[in-house]
Design an enzyme around this catalytic site. Structure first.
Site, PDB file in Angstrom:
ATOM      1  CB  CYS A   5      29.459 -30.047 -56.832  1.00  0.00           C
ATOM      2  SG  CYS A   5      31.096 -29.966 -58.144  1.00  0.00           S
ATOM      3  NE  ARG A  48      32.817 -32.813 -63.322  1.00  0.00           N
ATOM      4  CZ  ARG A  48      33.576 -33.613 -64.325  1.00  0.00           C
ATOM      5  NH1 ARG A  48      32.854 -34.379 -65.239  1.00  0.00           N
ATOM      6  NH2 ARG A  48      34.989 -33.513 -64.551  1.00  0.00           N
ATOM      7  CG  LEU A  49      31.128 -25.261 -60.860  1.00  0.00           C
ATOM      8  CD1 LEU A  49      30.651 -24.825 -62.062  1.00  0.00           C
ATOM      9  CD2 LEU A  49      31.233 -24.435 -59.720  1.00  0.00           C
ATOM     10  CB  VAL A  52      40.184 -30.432 -59.924  1.00  0.00           C
ATOM     11  CG1 VAL A  52      41.420 -31.480 -60.074  1.00  0.00           C
ATOM     12  CG2 VAL A  52      40.398 -29.797 -58.814  1.00  0.00           C
ATOM     13  CG  ASN A  74      30.191 -29.341 -52.729  1.00  0.00           C
ATOM     14  OD1 ASN A  74      30.813 -28.890 -53.653  1.00  0.00           O
ATOM     15  ND2 ASN A  74      29.381 -28.824 -51.454  1.00  0.00           N
ATOM     16  N   GLY A  75      33.336 -30.073 -53.442  1.00  0.00           N
ATOM     17  CA  GLY A  75      34.530 -29.411 -52.710  1.00  0.00           C
ATOM     18  C   GLY A  75      35.735 -29.527 -53.565  1.00  0.00           C
ATOM     19  CD  GLU A  76      40.101 -26.395 -55.585  1.00  0.00           C
ATOM     20  OE1 GLU A  76      41.076 -26.186 -56.164  1.00  0.00           O
ATOM     21  OE2 GLU A  76      39.285 -25.706 -55.636  1.00  0.00           O
ATOM     22  CG  ASP A  99      39.481 -32.963 -56.409  1.00  0.00           C
ATOM     23  OD1 ASP A  99      38.392 -33.088 -57.074  1.00  0.00           O
ATOM     24  OD2 ASP A  99      39.305 -31.747 -55.876  1.00  0.00           O
TER      25      ASP A  99
END
Length: 225
Positions: A5, A48-49, A52, A74-76, A99
């Protein structure tokens, strides 16, 4: 980066248009959605990509239920489900399944101590309207990029340098020492950057900006025992 993202923003001088231009430079990182929030003290923007949570409840920038906290992420977060359960047991309410919302509630509950609880890869910016304080944080090994700069009292941040250059007040002057390092080593060691007064936020570290001043620290350090 396989999953991306893009985040960008500033605290200080700037307009909605500046934030819009910054995130436009990062749309390749997040083709699914984008958002910009501008208020008196600054602006946050997100490309945004969806990974989740694919629903609109995962839209960013995201605001806490009481309206006090704002986040771009940005991340997971790999342990977000267990963290969610823990937060729900403490009375925290959730709207969606992202998340991002977990991180937002975790910070609202624990402050800086929340970061050591996160397992994953991330670059995060949070703004506390009551404290008028911006917090930046990066994952333990620096998997997700986050650049920042403080110039003439304005804090700039973004996932990529090109976004900083899109802000009309950001001065992207070449840092000659960094250029020498690049020519010698073929990369620029952190936290230095190719531009003056601009840095990579160090892995496992946080930065807080309030009243024109920067406070920094680490939330985790590797043990080699």
């Amino acid at each position: 980066e396989l999953f991306m993202c893009g985040i960008a923003g500033f605290i200080g001088e700037g307009s909605f248009s500046d934030a819009e231009q910054m995130i436009a430079r990062l749309r390749h990182r997040g083709p699914d959605d984008f958002g910009v929030v501008h208020w008196a003290e600054g602006a946050f923007a997100h490309a945004r990509l969806s990974i989740v949570d694919l629903s609109p409840t995962g839209h960013q920038p995201m605001t806490s239920s009481d309206g006090n906290l704002l986040i771009v992420f940005n991340g997971e977060i790999y342990n977000h489900k267990s963290l969610r359960s823990h937060l729900e047991s403490r009375g925290r309410k959730f709207v969606g399944t992202s998340d991002t919302e977990v991180v937002l509630n975790l910070y609202a509950e624990f402050g800086i101590a929340a970061f050591a609880m996160l397992e994953g890869m991330f670059a995060i910016a949070l703004y506390d309207h009551t404290e008028r304080q911006c917090t930046l944080v990066r994952d333990r090994y620096g998997e997700k990029p986050l650049f920042w700069s403080l110039q003439a009292g304005t804090l700039f941040f973004a996932s990529e340098l090109k976004a900083l250059l899109a802000h009309q007040s950001y001065k992207g002057k070449l840092d000659r020492v960094s250029m020498q390092k690049f020519l010698f080593s073929e990369y620029i060691p952190g936290p230095s950057c190719i531009f003056q007064d601009t840095f990579k936020l160090e892995p496992a570290s946080w930065l807080q900006f309030k009243n024109g001043k920067i406070l920094r620290g680490f939330y985790w350090k590797a043990s080699y025992k």
